[in-house]
Design an enzyme around this catalytic site. Structure first.
Site, PDB file in Angstrom:
ATOM      1  N   ARG A   1      40.502  30.846  49.580  1.00 30.15           N
ATOM      2  CA  ARG A   1      39.621  29.701  49.815  1.00 30.15           C
ATOM      3  C   ARG A   1      40.223  28.700  50.802  1.00 30.15           C
ATOM      4  O   ARG A   1      39.491  27.985  51.482  1.00 30.15           O
ATOM      5  CB  ARG A   1      39.284  29.029  48.476  1.00 30.15           C
ATOM      6  CG  ARG A   1      38.339  29.882  47.635  1.00 30.15           C
ATOM      7  CD  ARG A   1      37.980  29.253  46.312  1.00 30.15           C
ATOM      8  NE  ARG A   1      36.917  30.019  45.665  1.00 30.15           N
ATOM      9  CZ  ARG A   1      36.396  29.747  44.481  1.00 30.15           C
ATOM     10  NH1 ARG A   1      36.860  28.701  43.793  1.00 30.15           N
ATOM     11  NH2 ARG A   1      35.441  30.488  43.965  1.00 30.15           N
TER      12      ARG A   1
ATOM     13  N   GLY B   1      28.268  32.080  41.836  1.00 30.17           N
ATOM     14  CA  GLY B   1      27.009  31.541  41.341  1.00 30.17           C
ATOM     15  C   GLY B   1      26.037  31.155  42.433  1.00 30.17           C
ATOM     16  O   GLY B   1      24.827  31.370  42.306  1.00 30.17           O
TER      17      GLY B   1
ATOM     18  N   GLY C   1      31.287  37.972  41.690  1.00 29.48           N
ATOM     19  CA  GLY C   1      32.666  38.226  41.281  1.00 29.48           C
ATOM     20  C   GLY C   1      33.009  39.682  41.062  1.00 29.48           C
ATOM     21  O   GLY C   1      33.957  40.211  41.649  1.00 29.48           O
TER      22      GLY C   1
ATOM     23  N   LYS D   1      24.343  43.255  31.764  1.00 32.83           N
ATOM     24  CA  LYS D   1      23.140  42.854  31.045  1.00 32.83           C
ATOM     25  C   LYS D   1      21.975  42.498  31.959  1.00 32.83           C
ATOM     26  O   LYS D   1      22.140  41.769  32.930  1.00 32.83           O
ATOM     27  CB  LYS D   1      23.456  41.655  30.144  1.00 32.83           C
ATOM     28  CG  LYS D   1      24.426  41.965  29.011  1.00 32.83           C
ATOM     29  CD  LYS D   1      24.608  40.749  28.121  1.00 32.83           C
ATOM     30  CE  LYS D   1      25.521  41.074  26.935  1.00 32.83           C
ATOM     31  NZ  LYS D   1      25.689  39.900  26.038  1.00 32.83           N
TER      32      LYS D   1
END
Length: 397
Positions: free
Chosen positions: A37, A379, A356, A198
């Site tokens: 980063r 996200g 991720g 999921k």
């Protein structure tokens, strides 16, 4: 959307650029374990310093929840960034106020300073207008180079962008250009790969993609829910049986919108999850015991996926095809990833990936460098794929 970049700024000599970066780096025993980063921010910092601007960096670290938490100070980042930049990086023990302003004013033209954790103030996450104004008082222009934080309407990502001339940094520009190439205005035919454990965590994503793509491959544990909904045996596999009707609705919607859904044709099953566990490959329809668990897609499934990728021009990828962390259940993800990378390197495919687990899986396959773009935004990348507006991006428009 249209947004201004640093190429649209003519004269920055002696002016202060307030730059939002993502320095929420992983740390172990006070040491940065992955400086990706920091490296991502270097092109923007250098572009500004070359224009003789003073660069004041805004960032957060961890979750201090609006309080000063000494162990969550960003002070440790300044020397690491200085080493990478090859130039001094000062540190300010506050991110607003007279002391921070004085330090910025004392910088030489082209100087760089890292301001203290913006999340030490409750006004940051509340997007408090007064706190946003305190930030804006420090700069002449605002640059957002933190796409990974752009899904949050915080003072340093959205509020301040309304108070100063706002621009996208180099990392933000690359991310937005890549996502536009993948979903906004892609070259067709398009295919998506969505995996993970999921269905419930990716309902919005699936519903958005079936309306945008020509084909969508569903893998990982979430594929089991779709297989179960179609009446196939899944044994003791991870499966959200209560989402049977939802899965059928998504399949029906995909058919109505002309999106071909690719589900496993064969699967790799084992009775225990460990490296090199005894396993077998079975076609759909085979009898599975309650102890049999599906851990990967089989070779027929991968062959079908490779055929569709070969006939596509754009690929967007989020999530692995199997439990790639342990062999041999990484086989499908690795083979598909290597094929997509080969197509990309030969100029036949634009391949954009993110999330991720996706980044970890593509690193495992050693293909990250061969894809068109791999987002580490997590996200924010997922919300963009879901079709949601990102406040930090919208504020740049």
């Amino acid at each position: 959307m249209t947004f201004k970049t640093l190429d649209d700024v003519s004269d920055l000599h002696g002016k202060t650029a307030l730059v939002r970066v993502d320095f929420n780096v992983p740390v172990e025993d006070g040491r940065i374990t992955d400086d990706t980063r920091l490296k991502v921010a270097l092109p923007t910092i250098r572009k500004l310093t070359e224009k003789a601007a003073k660069v004041a960096l805004l960032a957060h670290f961890d979750r201090p929840k609006g309080k000063v938490v000494p162990e969550m100070s960003l002070a440790f980042v300044a020397p690491a960034l200085s080493d990478l930049l090859g130039a001094p990086v000062q540190f300010a023990s506050d991110c607003v106020g007279d002391d921070a302003k004085a330090l910025i004013e004392g910088l030489p033209d082209g100087g760089v300073i890292l301001l203290e954790n913006v999340r030490f103030y409750p006004g940051e996450e509340k997007n408090d207008p007064a706190f946003a104004q305190q930030l804006a008082d420090l700069g002449d222009i605002y640059v957002n180079d933190a796409f990974s934080a752009a899904h949050r309407a915080h003072a340093s990502t959205e509020g301040v962008a309304k108070l100063l001339p706002a621009y996208a940094g180099e990392s933000m520009r690359r991310e937005l250009d890549a996502l536009n190439a993948a979903l906004g205005a892609p070259v067709k035919p398009t295919i998506g790969i969505v995996g993970g454990s999921k269905v419930s965590t990716k309902l919005d994503l699936l519903k958005n993609l079936v309306g945008k793509l020509d084909a969508l491959a569903i893998g990982g544990g979430m594929a089991n829910t779709f297989l179960y909904a179609q009446g196939h045996e899944v044994g003791g596999s991870l499966c959200e049986k209560d989402l049977k009707d939802t899965a059928l609705e998504i399949l029906k919607e995909a058919e109505a919108k002309g999106c071909r859904i690719l589900l496993p044709l064969d699967v790799v099953v084992a009775q225990e999850f460990k490296a090199n566990a005894a396993n077998r490959t079975v076609d759909l329809g085979a009898e599975l015991s309650a102890d049999d668990k599906i851990f990967d897609a089989g070779p027929r499934t991968v062959a079908q996926l490779k055929d569709v990728i070969a006939n596509s021009r754009t690929l967007i990828w989020n999530g692995p095809l199997g439990v790639f962390e342990l062999p041999p259940f990484d086989a499908a993800t690795v083979e598909a990833a290597k094929f997509a990378a080969l197509q990309t390197k030969s100029g036949k495919l634009v391949a954009v990936a993110g999330g991720g687990d996706t980044v970890a899986a593509l690193n495992h396959a050693d293909v990250v460098q061969d894809m068109t773009f791999v987002s580490t935004a997590g996200g924010a990348f997922l919300e963009w794929m879901e079709g949601k507006e990102l406040p930090g991006v919208a504020a740049l428009g």
